[in-house]
Scaffold this active site. Structure first.
Site, PDB file in Angstrom:
ATOM      1  N   SER A   1      17.394  -0.471   3.894  1.00  0.00           N
ATOM      2  CA  SER A   1      17.056   0.876   4.354  1.00  0.00           C
ATOM      3  C   SER A   1      18.361   1.626   4.590  1.00  0.00           C
ATOM      4  CB  SER A   1      16.233   0.798   5.642  1.00  0.00           C
ATOM      5  OG  SER A   1      15.892   2.100   6.066  1.00  0.00           O
ATOM      6  N   ASN A   2      18.396   2.857   4.154  1.00  0.00           N
ATOM      7  CA  ASN A   2      19.561   3.728   4.381  1.00  0.00           C
ATOM      8  C   ASN A   2      20.822   3.235   3.673  1.00  0.00           C
ATOM      9  OD1 ASN A   2      18.192   5.590   6.194  1.00  0.00           O
ATOM     10  ND2 ASN A   2      18.106   3.880   7.620  1.00  0.00           N
TER      11      ASN A   2
ATOM     12  N   SER B   1       1.846   9.139  13.204  1.00  0.00           N
ATOM     13  CA  SER B   1       1.112  10.057  14.070  1.00  0.00           C
ATOM     14  C   SER B   1       0.480   9.275  15.209  1.00  0.00           C
ATOM     15  CB  SER B   1       0.030  10.812  13.291  1.00  0.00           C
ATOM     16  OG  SER B   1      -0.670  11.640  14.193  1.00  0.00           O
TER      17      SER B   1
ATOM     18  N   HIS C   1      18.180  -2.546   8.489  1.00  0.00           N
ATOM     19  CA  HIS C   1      17.792  -1.214   8.974  1.00  0.00           C
ATOM     20  C   HIS C   1      18.777  -0.122   8.557  1.00  0.00           C
ATOM     21  CE1 HIS C   1      15.433   0.814  12.455  1.00  0.00           C
ATOM     22  NE2 HIS C   1      15.789   1.701  11.575  1.00  0.00           N
TER      23      HIS C   1
ATOM     24  N   PRO D   1       0.834  -1.209   0.000  1.00  0.00           N
ATOM     25  CA  PRO D   1       0.000   0.000   0.000  1.00  0.00           C
ATOM     26  C   PRO D   1       0.871   1.262   0.000  1.00  0.00           C
ATOM     27  CG  PRO D   1      -0.827  -1.592   1.607  1.00  0.00           C
ATOM     28  CD  PRO D   1       0.487  -2.127   1.112  1.00  0.00           C
TER      29      PRO D   1
ATOM     30  N   TYR E   1      12.784  -0.313  17.386  1.00  0.00           N
ATOM     31  CA  TYR E   1      11.774   0.592  17.958  1.00  0.00           C
ATOM     32  C   TYR E   1      11.197   0.052  19.276  1.00  0.00           C
ATOM     33  CZ  TYR E   1      11.651   2.506  13.159  1.00  0.00           C
ATOM     34  OH  TYR E   1      11.976   3.035  11.929  1.00  0.00           O
TER      35      TYR E   1
ATOM     36  N   LEU F   1       7.142  13.932   6.361  1.00  0.00           N
ATOM     37  CA  LEU F   1       6.663  15.263   6.765  1.00  0.00           C
ATOM     38  C   LEU F   1       7.819  16.128   7.273  1.00  0.00           C
ATOM     39  CD1 LEU F   1       3.488  14.050   8.708  1.00  0.00           C
ATOM     40  CD2 LEU F   1       3.604  14.925   6.356  1.00  0.00           C
TER      41      LEU F   1
ATOM     42  N   LYS G   1      12.438  -4.632  10.668  1.00  0.00           N
ATOM     43  CA  LYS G   1      13.836  -4.445  10.228  1.00  0.00           C
ATOM     44  C   LYS G   1      14.796  -5.190  11.145  1.00  0.00           C
ATOM     45  CE  LYS G   1      12.261   0.165   8.969  1.00  0.00           C
ATOM     46  NZ  LYS G   1      11.434   0.754  10.031  1.00  0.00           N
TER      47      LYS G   1
ATOM     48  N   GLY H   1       3.672   4.801  10.084  1.00  0.00           N
ATOM     49  CA  GLY H   1       4.971   4.795  10.769  1.00  0.00           C
ATOM     50  C   GLY H   1       4.781   4.656  12.267  1.00  0.00           C
ATOM     51  N   THR H   2       5.743   4.027  12.941  1.00  0.00           N
ATOM     52  CA  THR H   2       5.559   3.789  14.386  1.00  0.00           C
ATOM     53  C   THR H   2       6.788   4.139  15.224  1.00  0.00           C
ATOM     54  OG1 THR H   2       6.301   1.478  14.283  1.00  0.00           O
ATOM     55  CG2 THR H   2       3.952   1.888  13.911  1.00  0.00           C
TER      56      THR H   2
ATOM     57  N   ASP I   1       4.703  -0.043   9.487  1.00  0.00           N
ATOM     58  CA  ASP I   1       6.165  -0.059   9.507  1.00  0.00           C
ATOM     59  C   ASP I   1       6.681  -0.066  10.944  1.00  0.00           C
ATOM     60  OD1 ASP I   1       8.797   0.358   8.025  1.00  0.00           O
ATOM     61  OD2 ASP I   1       8.859   1.921   9.567  1.00  0.00           O
TER      62      ASP I   1
HETATM   63  N1  LIG Z   1      14.356   3.214   8.170  1.00  0.00           N
HETATM   64  C1  LIG Z   1      14.706   4.182   8.980  1.00  0.00           C
HETATM   65  O1  LIG Z   1      15.894   4.366   9.324  1.00  0.00           O
HETATM   66  C2  LIG Z   1      13.653   5.112   9.491  1.00  0.00           C
HETATM   67  C3  LIG Z   1      14.035   6.348  10.065  1.00  0.00           C
HETATM   68  C4  LIG Z   1      13.033   7.181  10.505  1.00  0.00           C
HETATM   69  C5  LIG Z   1      11.709   6.819  10.389  1.00  0.00           C
HETATM   70  N2  LIG Z   1      11.362   5.598   9.849  1.00  0.00           N
HETATM   71  C6  LIG Z   1       9.940   5.189   9.723  1.00  0.00           C
HETATM   72  O2  LIG Z   1       9.232   6.229   9.052  1.00  0.00           O
HETATM   73  C7  LIG Z   1       8.156   6.691   9.858  1.00  0.00           C
HETATM   74  C8  LIG Z   1       7.893   8.143   9.603  1.00  0.00           C
HETATM   75  O3  LIG Z   1       9.017   8.952   9.894  1.00  0.00           O
HETATM   76  P1  LIG Z   1       9.068   9.934  11.166  1.00  0.00           P
HETATM   77  O4  LIG Z   1       8.169   9.405  12.208  1.00  0.00           O
HETATM   78  O5  LIG Z   1      10.478  10.161  11.493  1.00  0.00           O
HETATM   79  O6  LIG Z   1       8.561  11.313  10.585  1.00  0.00           O
HETATM   80  P2  LIG Z   1       7.225  11.899   9.918  1.00  0.00           P
HETATM   81  O7  LIG Z   1       6.231  10.852   9.663  1.00  0.00           O
HETATM   82  O8  LIG Z   1       7.694  12.761   8.803  1.00  0.00           O
HETATM   83  O9  LIG Z   1       6.719  12.879  11.060  1.00  0.00           O
HETATM   84  C9  LIG Z   1       6.103  12.408  12.226  1.00  0.00           C
HETATM   85  C10 LIG Z   1       5.813  13.615  13.091  1.00  0.00           C
HETATM   86  O10 LIG Z   1       4.887  14.478  12.418  1.00  0.00           O
HETATM   87  C11 LIG Z   1       3.745  14.739  13.224  1.00  0.00           C
HETATM   88  N3  LIG Z   1       2.565  14.640  12.325  1.00  0.00           N
HETATM   89  C12 LIG Z   1       2.033  13.509  11.797  1.00  0.00           C
HETATM   90  N4  LIG Z   1       0.989  13.810  10.988  1.00  0.00           N
HETATM   91  C13 LIG Z   1       0.874  15.159  10.996  1.00  0.00           C
HETATM   92  C14 LIG Z   1      -0.012  16.037  10.362  1.00  0.00           C
HETATM   93  N5  LIG Z   1      -0.980  15.596   9.549  1.00  0.00           N
HETATM   94  N6  LIG Z   1       0.126  17.373  10.583  1.00  0.00           N
HETATM   95  C15 LIG Z   1       1.119  17.818  11.403  1.00  0.00           C
HETATM   96  N7  LIG Z   1       1.991  17.027  12.047  1.00  0.00           N
HETATM   97  C16 LIG Z   1       1.881  15.688  11.848  1.00  0.00           C
HETATM   98  C17 LIG Z   1       3.731  13.655  14.274  1.00  0.00           C
HETATM   99  O11 LIG Z   1       3.200  14.132  15.482  1.00  0.00           O
HETATM  100  P3  LIG Z   1       1.889  13.415  16.161  1.00  0.00           P
HETATM  101  O12 LIG Z   1       2.269  11.992  16.446  1.00  0.00           O
HETATM  102  O13 LIG Z   1       1.684  14.233  17.388  1.00  0.00           O
HETATM  103  O14 LIG Z   1       0.786  13.531  15.151  1.00  0.00           O
HETATM  104  C18 LIG Z   1       5.205  13.303  14.438  1.00  0.00           C
HETATM  105  O15 LIG Z   1       5.812  14.160  15.376  1.00  0.00           O
HETATM  106  C19 LIG Z   1       8.639   6.362  11.275  1.00  0.00           C
HETATM  107  O16 LIG Z   1       7.603   6.418  12.218  1.00  0.00           O
HETATM  108  C20 LIG Z   1       9.236   4.998  11.071  1.00  0.00           C
HETATM  109  O17 LIG Z   1       8.230   4.018  10.986  1.00  0.00           O
HETATM  110  C21 LIG Z   1      12.317   4.765   9.382  1.00  0.00           C
END
Ligand SMILES: NC(=O)c1ccc[n+]([C@@H]2O[C@H](COP(=O)([O-])OP(=O)(O)OC[C@H]3O[C@@H](n4cnc5c(N)ncnc54)[C@H](OP(=O)(O)O)[C@@H]3O)[C@@H](O)[C@H]2O)c1
Length: 329
Positions: free
Chosen positions: A161-162, A272, A110, A13, A48, A212, A77, A18-19, A43
């Site tokens: 990843s990365n 979120s 990862h 999908p 985590y 985001l 991962k 994200g978590t 994810d």
């Molecule tokens: N492979 C890797 O190395 C790696 C690295 C980083 C992340 N990830 C994965 O990618 C996912 C997403 O990345 P991320 O969590 O770093 O960043 P993101 O999704 O870009 O941003 C999440 C943040 O944005 C806020 N948010 C979410 N929806 C929003 C909206 N509609 N309006 C305003 N603010 C909003 C959330 O706060 P609230 O919770 O308060 O809404 C949270 O603080 C992770 O959760 C993880 O699963 C993987």
């Protein structure tokens, strides 16, 4: 829902959940809201430390017949402490046990760099806060351990990843089971055009993390003792161009950012914990950015100096021989 077709024939999908930084009760509530809203791509990562909470929610939904396993797309991962061929099975089994599943849909390496295994510590560091790296990481040998997980039925697809393009190419050239996906940072100011094109040419689907601009990542890494001074301070959710385009389409800034990436054929996994934002982030498939919007958003790409997840966010990672970000892409 729209899907990206993976090289193994599975459908991922394009909007996932994200978590990272979510644990226990908050995550259970958020995942309930996400499944109710219609998310089916989830994810997570061993790192985590939240797979058990996810497993509890998935088990409730599966047992109640509210979702079928074949409609879920669960990604986790391999932790960097498991970066030896013979350790892959142990860590995937641990993840599956926590998730209460018999297989994951996608299992990722990862990071490109490996770490020493020190008991149960998921991210071992020395007394100065520096990561305990394992400099002998060998991707080609490690990948064979990943392939064995597909052959054993514990992972339907495997990916990275990365990783940078050179590292990906090295795996592709030696693989029996090709990497199906690259999960990597992609957002408005760092659009990763070369790396995305490179992956598409190899039939590797791209999934954007931090779509985001990961507003809470600086706080997260400072609390882990990382050096966050060099991370660019960004706020794409308040970028004037994004706000203008959002008003034009009666959408939110987050929806414009996610739509821009999805429209490039890239999956997104926004995180979120808020039920309203969770729903909002999924509603990005019912509108289209026009050529003018796309041109304006594309032009905001500022390249790799706007990479957020780099350098010393974890102290020492850039000293590993497989540190991925010293090369153009
Ligand atoms: N492979 C890797 O190395 C790696 C690295 C980083 C992340 N990830 C994965 O990618 C996912 C997403 O990345 P991320 O969590 O770093 O960043 P993101 O999704 O870009 O941003 C999440 C943040 O944005 C806020 N948010 C979410 N929806 C929003 C909206 N509609 N309006 C305003 N603010 C909003 C959330 O706060 P609230 O919770 O308060 O809404 C949270 O603080 C992770 O959760 C993880 O699963 C993987």
């Amino acid at each position: 829902m729209k899907f990206l077709e993976l090289s193994n024939g599975a459908r991922m999908p394009v909007v996932g959940f994200g978590t990272w930084q979510s644990t226990d009760e908050v995550l259970e509530r958020a995942l309930e809201a996400a499944l109710q809203a219609g998310y089916r791509h989830i994810d997570t990562a061993y790192l985590y430390n939240n797979e058990e909470a996810i497993g509890r929610v998935l088990r409730r939904w599966l047992d109640a017949g509210r979702v079928r396993r074949e409609d879920l797309f669960v990604v986790t991962k391999l932790p960097m402490i498991g970066y030896q061929k013979e350790k892959v099975e142990k860590y995937l089994r641990r993840s599956l046990e926590a998730l209460q599943l018999s297989h994951v849909d996608l299992y990722l390496l990862h990071q490109a760099w490996g770490m020493q295994e020190r008991g149960e510590d998921r991210l071992p560091m020395d007394e100065t806060g520096e990561l305990l790296l394992d400099h002998s990481t060998d991707h080609v040998s490690l990948w064979k351990g990943m392939e064995e997980q597909v052959e054993a039925g514990r992972a339907r697809a495997i990916g990275l990843s990365n990783f940078n393009s050179r590292q990906i190419k090295r795996i592709v050239e030696s693989a029996r089971v090709q990497p199906a996906c690259l999960q990597v940072e992609v957002y408005l100011y760092f659009q990763q055009r070369e790396l995305v094109a490179f992956c598409k040419a190899l039939d590797i689907a791209v999934c954007a993390y931090g779509p985001l601009g990961s507003p809470s990542m600086i706080q997260a890494f400072s609390s882990m003792g990382g050096d966050t001074d060099k991370i660019p301070r960004v706020d794409p959710l308040h970028d004037p161009t994004v706000l203008h385009i959002a008003r034009k389409h009666s959408k939110t800034p987050a929806q414009v950012l996610l739509r821009h990436t999805v429209q490039r054929g890239i999956a997104v996994i926004p995180k979120s914990s808020d039920a309203t934002r969770i729903r909002e982030n999924l509603q990005v498939l019912d509108f289209l950015l026009d050529e003018d919007d796309v041109e304006k958003l594309d032009s905001l790409d500022r390249g790799s100096k706007y990479r957020l997840f780099s350098g010393n966010i974890n102290k020492g990672m850039d000293r590993h021989p497989e540190y991925a970000y010293n090369e153009p892409y």
